[in-house]
Design a protein around this motif. Structure first.
Motif, PDB file in Angstrom:
ATOM      1  N   ILE A 117       1.752 -16.142  63.630  1.00 40.38           N
ATOM      2  CA  ILE A 117       2.838 -16.096  64.886  1.00 40.38           C
ATOM      3  C   ILE A 117       1.870 -15.733  66.312  1.00 40.38           C
ATOM      4  O   ILE A 117       1.502 -14.376  66.361  1.00 40.38           O
ATOM      5  CB  ILE A 117       3.485 -15.361  64.741  1.00 40.38           C
TER       6      ILE A 117
ATOM      7  N   GLU B 142       5.543 -24.778  63.853  1.00 49.70           N
ATOM      8  CA  GLU B 142       7.498 -24.917  63.645  1.00 49.70           C
ATOM      9  C   GLU B 142       7.774 -23.489  64.602  1.00 49.70           C
ATOM     10  O   GLU B 142       6.920 -23.661  65.638  1.00 49.70           O
ATOM     11  CB  GLU B 142       7.910 -24.789  62.123  1.00 49.70           C
TER      12      GLU B 142
ATOM     13  N   MET C 137      15.055 -17.194  56.073  1.00 48.27           N
ATOM     14  CA  MET C 137      15.043 -16.158  57.935  1.00 48.27           C
ATOM     15  C   MET C 137      17.102 -16.132  57.445  1.00 48.27           C
ATOM     16  O   MET C 137      18.376 -17.381  57.668  1.00 48.27           O
ATOM     17  CB  MET C 137      14.474 -16.850  58.564  1.00 48.27           C
TER      18      MET C 137
ATOM     19  N   VAL D 142       4.640 -20.928  66.054  1.00 48.21           N
ATOM     20  CA  VAL D 142       4.207 -20.388  64.831  1.00 48.21           C
ATOM     21  C   VAL D 142       3.583 -21.550  63.737  1.00 48.21           C
ATOM     22  O   VAL D 142       3.756 -22.171  63.920  1.00 48.21           O
ATOM     23  CB  VAL D 142       5.469 -20.503  63.552  1.00 48.21           C
TER      24      VAL D 142
END
Ligand code: AMP
Ligand code: GLY
Length: 436
Positions: A161, A191, A279, A147
């Motif tokens: 991504i 990340e 998320m 990411v």
């Protein structure tokens, strides 16, 4: 009082509708607005970044409250501009100053903020041009997918991504060395990938107290089954069925309360909305745990079009309480029903798209709400398409399938050349309910 709302999308039409319904609102102005917002007030031909022009309009028209819809003017300091001018200092500006707007304006700032206040989020590191090599090496320590996030505002396009390590390393170089996203990618956050299901939670805060607005889920990709190019959002539903009481309690305890406390601790006087992109990740005990994917410093679009219709309280009273710092004394009451919003887009969107097509069938819609986004009215009073996301339809019902069905029926009634919409908004949530 006279109120000015800044912005021109479906989000602003949904906010305008609630402001216009307030007993405290005498005259609502929307700058620049769209064909739909004229149902709620008067459109004003001002750009959202024309702070001088907006300030002058506010003084000339005895405006007492300014509600800021989009992020760009917030990140550029519209609230600071008002605070710095003698004549504008006491105008109630709903939206954070530039220091608070960094939560959205800089991903690196947001990540550091979360780290400082122990707010759950994906592990990360930030790199710049001079640390490109370290960044490429760091990627080798992570598991795919990778990411990569441009630090600054990149009109929703700054997140990549990527499955393959080599490609991720190449993209990192393009972002840092070739400024793939302009200055926004002069710093890049890399990340850890979080696997789960996304949802959004919205918070209204006076800087000390907060109210949690209903949860919502949006559908970002153009194609059914959430495939194809990313868009501004193709529909939304509120509430999110799996965001039950236990989950929302975790969101409040682990995320919302520490965020507001963190802002206070850092002397950031935040008055406005916080949009927490989450998320939901399945934890060791099988229950869902919330992690912050991103903060935004405004309401979402098209989430607002399903969240705002559910607000039963007077929003202007809530905004006054935000300004006065006594949001704890205000009440937020929410319609228990489910709202479903389906976005209708122009042919070609999200790539180059048609504009100026006549929209037909609006008058045939008898139930539900139509929020305009990219529309304009011609000299003859005919409404034309004027953007990629043209308008959306929102229905409320006792359950999600009923709300979805009504919105799809509405969507089918409204027509123009090449109009497109997704038929599968909310279907993933229904499937989840059945499977669990
Ligand atoms: P953002 O602009 O930060 O919201 O990122 C855009 C989209 O990328 C999000 O809506 C997610 O679908 C996805 N995304 C961002 N960060 C992550 C992550 N750490 N793990 C998985 N997906 C992510
Ligand atoms: N719907 C996502 C956003 O407003 O950023």
């Amino acid at each position: 009082m006279n109120i000015l709302l800044i912005g021109s999308g479906g989000r602003e039409h949904a906010i305008a509708a609630k402001i216009a319904a307030s007993k405290k609102c005498s005259q609502l102005y929307i700058a620049p607005g769209n064909a739909g917002t004229t149902e709620c007030g008067t459109n004003v031909n001002l750009k959202v970044d024309d702070f001088e022009g907006i300030g002058k309009f506010v003084v000339d028209n005895d405006v007492k409250m300014v509600v800021v819809g989009p992020e760009a003017p917030l990140v550029a300091g519209i609230a600071d501009f008002f605070a710095s001018k003698e004549q504008l200092r006491n105008i109630m500006v709903i939206g954070p100053r530039a220091d608070g707007a960094r939560l959205e304006g800089s991903k690196d700032f947001a990540k550091q903020f979360m780290q400082r206040h122990r707010i759950p989020t994906a592990a990360y590191k930030t790199f710049n041009k001079s640390t490109l090599k370290e960044g490429q090496k760091f990627l080798t320590t992570l598991k795919p997918p990778f990411v990569l996030k441009a630090d600054g505002l990149a009109a929703g396009k700054g997140v990549l991504i990527i499955e393959k390590l080599k490609e991720a390393q190449k993209e990192l170089k393009a972002m840092l060395e070739e400024e793939k996203f302009g200055a926004a990618s002069s710093n890049v956050v890399i990340e850890e990938y979080l696997s789960g299901i996304e949802l959004s939670v919205f918070v209204l805060t006076d800087g000390k107290h907060y109210k949690i607005l209903p949860s919502a889920k949006d559908y970002k990709r153009i194609g059914e089954g959430d495939t194809g190019l990313n868009t501004g959002g193709m529909g939304s539903v509120s509430p999110v069925p799996f965001a039950d009481k236990a989950f929302m309690q975790k969101v409040e305890q682990r995320i919302v309360a520490p965020t507001v406390k963190g802002l206070q601790k850092e002397n950031i006087n935040y008055k406005g909305f916080i949009f927490v992109g989450l998320m939901a990740v399945t934890g060791a005990d099988g229950s869902l745990d919330p992690y912050v994917i991103e903060y935004n410093v405004r309401m979402g679009d098209p989430e607002t079009e399903s969240v705002f219709p559910r607000i039963k309280s007077d929003v202007v009273e809530l905004f006054e309480a935000v300004w006065n710092g006594n949001l704890n004394t205000a009440t937020l009451s929410i319609d228990e029903r489910t709202a479903a919003c389906v976005m209708l887009t122009a042919e070609g969107y999200p790539e180059s798209y048609r504009k100026g097509d006549a929209i037909n069938g609006l008058e045939k819609v008898k139930e539900g709400i139509i929020f305009h986004a990219g529309t304009k009215m011609n000299d003859k009073g005919k409404i034309l398409t004027n953007g990629g996301r043209v308008l959306c339809v929102t229905s409320m019902a006792d359950n999600l399938p009923a709300a979805l069905l009504k919105s799809l029926q509405m969507a089918e009634t409204i027509k123009w050349k090449g109009r497109y919409y997704r038929h599968d908004i909310g279907q993933d949530l229904l499937k989840r309910i059945i499977e669990n």
